[in-house]
Design a protein around this motif. Sequence first.
Motif, PDB file in Angstrom:
ATOM      1  N   ALA A 127      27.793  32.149  37.919  1.00 54.24           N
ATOM      2  CA  ALA A 127      26.982  33.291  37.509  1.00 54.24           C
ATOM      3  C   ALA A 127      25.514  33.063  37.852  1.00 54.24           C
ATOM      4  CB  ALA A 127      27.148  33.538  36.006  1.00 54.24           C
ATOM      5  N   ARG A 151      23.851  35.890  22.679  1.00 56.27           N
ATOM      6  CA  ARG A 151      24.796  36.808  23.330  1.00 56.27           C
ATOM      7  C   ARG A 151      24.208  38.210  23.525  1.00 56.27           C
ATOM      8  NH1 ARG A 151      30.351  37.970  24.049  1.00 56.27           N
ATOM      9  NH2 ARG A 151      30.943  40.074  23.451  1.00 56.27           N
ATOM     10  N   ALA A 166      23.000  39.788  27.263  1.00 55.96           N
ATOM     11  CA  ALA A 166      23.637  40.972  27.864  1.00 55.96           C
ATOM     12  C   ALA A 166      22.614  42.086  28.092  1.00 55.96           C
ATOM     13  CB  ALA A 166      24.769  41.459  26.964  1.00 55.96           C
ATOM     14  N   LEU A 190      25.448  43.468  37.781  1.00 52.40           N
ATOM     15  CA  LEU A 190      26.589  43.957  36.999  1.00 52.40           C
ATOM     16  C   LEU A 190      27.670  42.887  36.863  1.00 52.40           C
ATOM     17  CD1 LEU A 190      26.931  47.599  38.375  1.00 52.40           C
ATOM     18  CD2 LEU A 190      26.182  46.917  36.082  1.00 52.40           C
ATOM     19  N   CYS A 191      27.924  42.164  37.945  1.00 49.86           N
ATOM     20  CA  CYS A 191      28.904  41.070  37.892  1.00 49.86           C
ATOM     21  C   CYS A 191      28.436  39.982  36.928  1.00 49.86           C
ATOM     22  CB  CYS A 191      29.121  40.497  39.285  1.00 49.86           C
ATOM     23  SG  CYS A 191      29.835  41.650  40.475  1.00 49.86           S
ATOM     24  N   TYR A 192      27.162  39.700  36.960  1.00 52.12           N
ATOM     25  CA  TYR A 192      26.578  38.706  36.065  1.00 52.12           C
ATOM     26  C   TYR A 192      26.766  39.128  34.608  1.00 52.12           C
ATOM     27  CZ  TYR A 192      22.852  35.824  33.975  1.00 52.12           C
ATOM     28  OH  TYR A 192      22.128  34.950  33.205  1.00 52.12           O
ATOM     29  N   PHE A 193      26.538  40.401  34.333  1.00 45.97           N
ATOM     30  CA  PHE A 193      26.714  40.936  32.981  1.00 45.97           C
ATOM     31  C   PHE A 193      28.137  40.703  32.488  1.00 45.97           C
ATOM     32  CE2 PHE A 193      28.243  44.556  30.445  1.00 45.97           C
ATOM     33  CZ  PHE A 193      27.421  44.455  29.326  1.00 45.97           C
ATOM     34  N   ALA A 194      29.112  40.942  33.338  1.00 53.08           N
ATOM     35  CA  ALA A 194      30.515  40.759  32.953  1.00 53.08           C
ATOM     36  C   ALA A 194      30.805  39.298  32.607  1.00 53.08           C
ATOM     37  CB  ALA A 194      31.423  41.233  34.086  1.00 53.08           C
ATOM     38  N   ILE A 195      30.248  38.373  33.382  1.00 48.33           N
ATOM     39  CA  ILE A 195      30.472  36.952  33.106  1.00 48.33           C
ATOM     40  C   ILE A 195      29.830  36.546  31.787  1.00 48.33           C
ATOM     41  CG2 ILE A 195      29.946  34.614  33.902  1.00 48.33           C
ATOM     42  CD1 ILE A 195      30.282  35.596  36.748  1.00 48.33           C
ATOM     43  N   ILE A 228      29.336  38.370  29.137  1.00 49.73           N
ATOM     44  CA  ILE A 228      30.171  38.875  28.046  1.00 49.73           C
ATOM     45  C   ILE A 228      31.373  37.963  27.835  1.00 49.73           C
ATOM     46  CG2 ILE A 228      31.658  40.777  27.316  1.00 49.73           C
ATOM     47  CD1 ILE A 228      28.667  41.335  27.052  1.00 49.73           C
ATOM     48  N   TYR A 229      31.949  37.486  28.928  1.00 56.81           N
ATOM     49  CA  TYR A 229      33.140  36.631  28.814  1.00 56.81           C
ATOM     50  C   TYR A 229      32.815  35.262  28.234  1.00 56.81           C
ATOM     51  CZ  TYR A 229      37.085  33.718  30.143  1.00 56.81           C
ATOM     52  OH  TYR A 229      38.127  32.831  30.120  1.00 56.81           O
ATOM     53  N   SER A 246      31.991  35.155  24.466  1.00 54.92           N
ATOM     54  CA  SER A 246      32.879  35.924  23.587  1.00 54.92           C
ATOM     55  C   SER A 246      33.219  35.181  22.302  1.00 54.92           C
ATOM     56  CB  SER A 246      34.168  36.292  24.332  1.00 54.92           C
ATOM     57  OG  SER A 246      34.821  35.119  24.798  1.00 54.92           O
TER      58      SER A 246
END
Length: 417
Positions: free
Chosen positions: A26, A82, A86, A188-193, A195-196, A199
């Motif tokens: 990321a 977190r 985000a 956007l891809c970074y944002f998804a990582i 969040i994961y 978690s």
Amino acid sequence: MSITPIIPTDEEEPIYNGLFWLCYLANVMLVTANAITFRFADLITYLGGTEELVGDIVGCGVFVALIARFFLGQGIDRYGVRRLWALSALIFVVGAGGMTVCRSLGWEIFALRMCFATGIAGMFTCSVVHIQQKVPQHRRTEVIGSLGSSGFVGMILGTQTSDWMLRSFAPGNAQFYALFGIPAFLGLCYFAIVIYVTSNDTHRRPRVTPAAHQLLFRYWPGQVVVVAIMMGLSFTVISVFLTRFVSQKELGGIGTFFAGYAVSAFVIRIVTRRWGETVGRNKMITLGLMGHAIGHTILPSITEEWQLIGPSILCGFGHALLFPAVVSLGTESFPRHYRGTGTTIVLGFFDAGAIIFAPILGSIIDRWGFTPMFYTSASVMTLTATVYTLTANHSLSKDIAVPQQQEFCPSLEEAID
């Protein structure tokens, strides 16, 4: 990036795991996105702006990012990494995505650059905060450096990609659609990582979350803040104005410089990852400042693209040593439960360097050219290195022992909480 390893019970147990490498990826994506936008100065000149205007826009963006850091640190301490991480990623996407289509030198470009700079500031800050919360005290400098090495990979990918885009797309709008559209997608891809990997994170809010300026005065990091400002100066030179220098002298692209810079920094970072414990962080700072200063001194004499390799190696050497040493030294004066604000404050001084020097350097270029600009930056960093060397405590035992003592001796607030 965020790390959720099991904290090792002894020095031999590994502190890197699957989530670390996912976060490493990321961070590569983030720095790649940022490096692609090193051509921001080209966008402004394409729209009819001057080098001084470039400095003004960059300076305004970083100024807003610096102000945001003060609220960001308190927000991290209050709400956890977190949420703020985000949110920062989304703000970055807005800034990069907006610059994809913005073709005005009015308030819009200033506002978008502010979003862009604020998002990056938050993303980097949250990643460093999280990493310091997940590793033992004596491994912080090492792991900050190890994770930071991902940035050098991203720097190579980003600058090479931007050079390829300029060669492949027709001059004009098409180039800038690509140069800012791809970073928005990577954001956007970074944002998804993010969040994961966060978690399963939990946050224990301190009983009191003072404002950043109160913590700054109470836990003043010391003279290392001046070094942080110098890092902001150096990165402004290479990420904003070097592209214009290369274009003016028709040296090809910036990929050659940043390839040498990133490879040098990556190798040095790995080789010296334990220098915080063996050589001492104060000596790392002195050597790092001189690496930047010498590299900037050489740049004005460059006449061929391949000659960029020499100064790039020196500047990469300086970056590799400075970042982990400055962050580690600067944040350890803050109690652990205020480490979020402490980190934002230290990284904020990087921004302060850009705020102070971007307009000054741009003005020097417009009036006298690139050579005086490079010599100015080199002279300021040499002076800082000299003063720091003469005034800092270079005792290795003090450099290592004092931080450990601070980490394991709770402050009054921690004891009460």
